[in-house]
Design a protein around this motif. Structure first.
Motif, PDB file in Angstrom:
ATOM      1  N   GLU A 125       4.625  10.456  40.016  1.00  0.00           N
ATOM      2  CA  GLU A 125       4.821  11.353  38.866  1.00  0.00           C
ATOM      3  C   GLU A 125       4.343  10.700  37.573  1.00  0.00           C
ATOM      4  OE1 GLU A 125       8.661  13.925  40.328  1.00  0.00           O
ATOM      5  OE2 GLU A 125       8.974  11.870  39.623  1.00  0.00           O
ATOM      6  N   CYS A 126       4.641   9.414  37.421  1.00  0.00           N
ATOM      7  CA  CYS A 126       4.163   8.697  36.238  1.00  0.00           C
ATOM      8  C   CYS A 126       2.636   8.646  36.229  1.00  0.00           C
ATOM      9  CB  CYS A 126       4.729   7.280  36.209  1.00  0.00           C
ATOM     10  SG  CYS A 126       6.507   7.201  35.913  1.00  0.00           S
ATOM     11  N   PHE A 127       2.056   8.392  37.387  1.00  0.00           N
ATOM     12  CA  PHE A 127       0.594   8.342  37.495  1.00  0.00           C
ATOM     13  C   PHE A 127      -0.018   9.686  37.110  1.00  0.00           C
ATOM     14  CE2 PHE A 127      -3.379   8.882  39.812  1.00  0.00           C
ATOM     15  CZ  PHE A 127      -4.080   7.768  39.385  1.00  0.00           C
ATOM     16  N   GLU A 128       0.569  10.778  37.602  1.00  0.00           N
ATOM     17  CA  GLU A 128       0.052  12.114  37.284  1.00  0.00           C
ATOM     18  C   GLU A 128       0.111  12.384  35.783  1.00  0.00           C
ATOM     19  OE1 GLU A 128       2.077  15.033  39.648  1.00  0.00           O
ATOM     20  OE2 GLU A 128       1.381  14.154  41.520  1.00  0.00           O
ATOM     21  N   LEU A 129       1.173  11.956  35.117  1.00  0.00           N
ATOM     22  CA  LEU A 129       1.248  12.118  33.668  1.00  0.00           C
ATOM     23  C   LEU A 129       0.180  11.276  32.979  1.00  0.00           C
ATOM     24  CD1 LEU A 129       5.081  12.267  33.085  1.00  0.00           C
ATOM     25  CD2 LEU A 129       3.423  14.035  32.510  1.00  0.00           C
ATOM     26  N   GLY A 130      -0.065  10.074  33.487  1.00  0.00           N
ATOM     27  CA  GLY A 130      -1.129   9.238  32.938  1.00  0.00           C
ATOM     28  C   GLY A 130      -2.481   9.908  33.048  1.00  0.00           C
ATOM     29  N   VAL A 131      -2.748  10.511  34.189  1.00  0.00           N
ATOM     30  CA  VAL A 131      -4.012  11.234  34.389  1.00  0.00           C
ATOM     31  C   VAL A 131      -4.095  12.410  33.427  1.00  0.00           C
ATOM     32  CG1 VAL A 131      -5.332  12.680  36.005  1.00  0.00           C
ATOM     33  CG2 VAL A 131      -4.309  10.521  36.792  1.00  0.00           C
ATOM     34  N   ALA A 132      -2.999  13.155  33.300  1.00  0.00           N
ATOM     35  CA  ALA A 132      -2.992  14.320  32.415  1.00  0.00           C
ATOM     36  C   ALA A 132      -3.319  13.914  30.977  1.00  0.00           C
ATOM     37  CB  ALA A 132      -1.634  15.029  32.476  1.00  0.00           C
ATOM     38  N   TYR A 133      -2.732  12.821  30.503  1.00  0.00           N
ATOM     39  CA  TYR A 133      -3.000  12.375  29.131  1.00  0.00           C
ATOM     40  C   TYR A 133      -4.383  11.747  28.990  1.00  0.00           C
ATOM     41  CZ  TYR A 133       1.563  13.347  27.147  1.00  0.00           C
ATOM     42  OH  TYR A 133       2.677  13.983  26.669  1.00  0.00           O
ATOM     43  N   SER A 134      -4.888  11.105  30.031  1.00  0.00           N
ATOM     44  CA  SER A 134      -6.190  10.456  29.904  1.00  0.00           C
ATOM     45  C   SER A 134      -7.343  11.450  29.988  1.00  0.00           C
ATOM     46  CB  SER A 134      -6.362   9.367  30.966  1.00  0.00           C
ATOM     47  OG  SER A 134      -6.399   9.920  32.259  1.00  0.00           O
TER      48      SER A 134
END
Length: 98
Positions: A26-35
């Motif tokens: 979930e943290c990774f997915e948020l990182g992708v969304a922001y990047s």
């Protein structure tokens, strides 16, 4: 811009369990969304780095790799801010879980 912020807040709230802790994925997915600016979210490398850092701290090798990749596009000051925010998020989550 307001819609982007609402989208980001919704995404974060919809993925945050009651305890405040999130999985590495979930943290990774948020990182992708922001990047990448996924789902109308603004591109924010500080937020992306923070979430990739949190994913990495939960054992995500992808999080480690992406954190290093976007760090190449950031200043030392931006990286320090992202790290500060990640530490603050962990501390706040631990308080909510207690």
């Amino acid at each position: 811009m307001a819609n982007s912020l609402k989208s980001a807040q919704f995404l974060m709230e919809s993925r945050r369990p009651a305890t405040g802790w999130q999985s590495a994925e979930e943290c990774f997915e948020l990182g992708v969304a922001y990047s990448c600016g996924t789902g109308g979210m603004p591109v924010d490398l500080i937020e992306a780095h923070k979430w990739f850092n949190l994913a990495a701290s939960r054992g995500s090798e992808e999080g480690q790799a992406m954190r290093a990749e976007i760090a190449e596009e950031m200043t030392a000051r931006e990286i320090a801010e992202a790290q500060r925010q990640a530490r603050a998020w962990i501390a706040a989550s631990q308080l909510r879980a207690a």
